[in-house]
Enzyme design. Structure first.
Site, mmCIF file in Angstrom:
data_model
loop_
_atom_site.group_PDB
_atom_site.id
_atom_site.type_symbol
_atom_site.label_atom_id
_atom_site.label_comp_id
_atom_site.label_asym_id
_atom_site.label_seq_id
_atom_site.Cartn_x
_atom_site.Cartn_y
_atom_site.Cartn_z
ATOM 1 N N ILE A 169 0.834 -1.205 0.000
ATOM 2 C CA ILE A 169 0.000 0.000 0.000
ATOM 3 C C ILE A 169 0.872 1.259 0.000
ATOM 4 C CG2 ILE A 169 -1.861 1.204 1.203
ATOM 5 C CD1 ILE A 169 -2.550 -1.458 2.533
ATOM 6 N N CYS A 170 1.947 1.213 0.778
ATOM 7 C CA CYS A 170 2.725 2.436 1.006
ATOM 8 C C CYS A 170 3.742 2.844 -0.058
ATOM 9 C CB CYS A 170 3.454 2.337 2.334
ATOM 10 S SG CYS A 170 2.357 2.070 3.716
ATOM 11 N N PRO A 171 4.314 1.907 -0.832
ATOM 12 C CA PRO A 171 5.486 2.300 -1.619
ATOM 13 C C PRO A 171 5.278 3.491 -2.529
ATOM 14 C CG PRO A 171 4.818 0.047 -2.164
ATOM 15 C CD PRO A 171 3.940 0.529 -1.069
ATOM 16 N N THR A 172 4.077 3.672 -3.075
ATOM 17 C CA THR A 172 3.907 4.759 -4.048
ATOM 18 C C THR A 172 4.180 6.122 -3.423
ATOM 19 O OG1 THR A 172 1.556 4.682 -3.567
ATOM 20 C CG2 THR A 172 2.286 3.562 -5.568
ATOM 21 N N GLU A 173 3.707 6.312 -2.194
ATOM 22 C CA GLU A 173 3.928 7.634 -1.605
ATOM 23 C C GLU A 173 5.350 7.769 -1.055
ATOM 24 O OE1 GLU A 173 1.640 6.739 2.604
ATOM 25 O OE2 GLU A 173 0.733 8.032 1.107
#
Lengths: 175, 241
Positions: A46-50
């Site tokens: 969930i987090c890697p994009t941000e």
């Protein structure tokens, strides 16, 4: 959750940065503003994009005299591996293993035992200038974070969706 | 003994999933028919009539159990498949949900979070592989979860029939009802013990297979005795006023 105007709680946590493990304290950050973003876990889908998004936009934040700091409950070694997995990050990831700092900022999820997805902008007096939290499945907008940093640094009244170069509102005008 | 190939092992596991139908069918066939024979022996007295009635009961029982197993497996499989289809649609819309769940499962099973992440990331390059692994790891579904209705129905019916023959055959071969009944009860006990001994004891490699046989016998006979006692207890309710 802390709100604009509150004094940002200080911290001194282990961190991973540039492939090394060290410590980082809020008092040690000399930049005019600080973007402190909490996220749930390393090695997550969930987090890697941000996390990567903040990395890519780091030069733009630096131009605004703003430091970026990521915080999660993962240990520093995991942070180091995670940063390497993402191809390296241009800002430190802090290890808030027991969620102490997340609790101070009011963004600790007691059920999941992780930090919520929350962003704080700290001004030059290290007061909260902006605070936002979002659902676990909704990634933050890095460009919106940068826009708000620029708006705060303009020192002017900025209308909705204001962008640098656009007119601001004079303080003696009604809005 | 050579180690079986994984495909052979897989087929073995799928066959073992049918043990439930076989054990259930035999146990029910043995006990139901033994009960019918015991009841008819007291009420009818004539050997031929007892045998005919027991045969009719056996045929009805085998068909009923077979049909029940067929319908049960079919309903179960269809409901699971429908739910699975819905889950896959949700997973396609929000893949990170099963990615995160799978990562958590692998982490719980001892893989480091970073290693688990890489495994899930690799699996994610093939949505089919990701979904199939997630279904096994997260939802506990495997090929064995999807029974074959026809095979289950046939197995159950045949197992019931075989079980029913156990107390019935002594009646066919022995000349008196009394001897048939005694021999029928004896063979019933032996077969129930044997099923427990072989299936629970030997196949499951229990330390004391005899205890497994005795447990199976006790539970099966115990259920029959309790059923008989309940029937006795409520029989006054059916008495004429």
């Amino acid at each position: 959750m802390l709100k604009p105007g509150d004094v940002a709680p200080s911290f001194d946590l282990p961190c991973a940065f540039d492939g090394q493990i060290s410590h980082l304290a809020l008092a040690g950050l000399r930049s005019e503003m600080v973007v402190l973003f909490f996220y749930p876990r390393d090695f997550s889908f969930i987090c890697p994009t941000e996390v990567v998004g903040f990395h890519k936009a780091q030069p733009a934040f630096k131009a605004e005299h703003t430091s970026i700091v990521g915080v999660s409950v993962d240990d520093p070694e995991t942070h180091r591996k995670w940063a390497a997995e993402l191809g390296g990050l241009s800002y430190p990831l802090l290890s808030d293993a027991e969620g102490r700092v997340a609790k101070l900022y009011g963004v600790y999820d007691d059920v999941e035992k992780v930090a919520m997805r929350a962003t704080f902008m700290l001004d030059n007096k290290r007061r909260i200038a902006y605070a936002v939290a979002s659902a676990i499945n909704v990634g933050r907008s890095v460009s919106e974070t940068l826009r708000v940093v620029r708006a705060i640094r303009s020192g002017r009244l900025c209308p909705a969706d204001w962008q640098p170069g656009q007119p601001t509102i004079d303080t003696d005008q009604k809005y | 003994m050579p180690t079986p190939k994984p495909e052979e092992k897989r087929r073995l596991f799928e066959r073992l999933a049918s043990l439930r139908e076989i054990v259930f069918g035999i146990q029910d066939g043995v006990l139901t028919t033994a009960g019918v024979l015991a009841g008819l022996s007291g009420a009818v007295g004539q050997r031929q009539q007892v045998i005919l009635a027991a045969l009719a009961s056996t045929a009805a029982g085998a068909l009923s159990m077979g049909a029940g197993a067929y319908l049960g497996t079919r309903a179960e499989t269809e409901v699971i498949r429908t739910e699975l289809r819905r889950t896959r649609e949700e997973a396609r819309a929000e893949p990170y949900i099963i990615q995160e769940s799978l990562l958590h499962e692998l982490n719980q099973e001892g893989l480091d979070r970073d290693a688990a992440y890489r495994v899930v990331k690799l699996l994610s390059s093939s949505p089919e592989a990701l979904h199939a692994t997630a279904e096994e790891k997260i939802y506990g579904l495997s090929n064995a979860s999807f029974g074959n209705p026809l095979a289950d129905g046939l197995l159950m019916g045949v197992a019931f029939l075989v079980g029913a023959l156990v107390p019935l055959l002594p009646f066919v071969f022995l000349s008196t009802v009394r001897n048939g009944l005694i021999a029928g009860i004896a063979t019933t006990a032996i077969v129930l013990f044997a099923v427990g001994y072989v299936v629970e004891g030997r196949l499951a490699e229990r330390r004391y297979p005899t205890l497994s046989g005795l447990r199976f016998l006790t539970i099966a006979v115990g259920a029959a005795v309790i059923g008989y006692l309940v029937g006795k207890a409520i029989s006054p309710l059916g008495a004429a006023p």
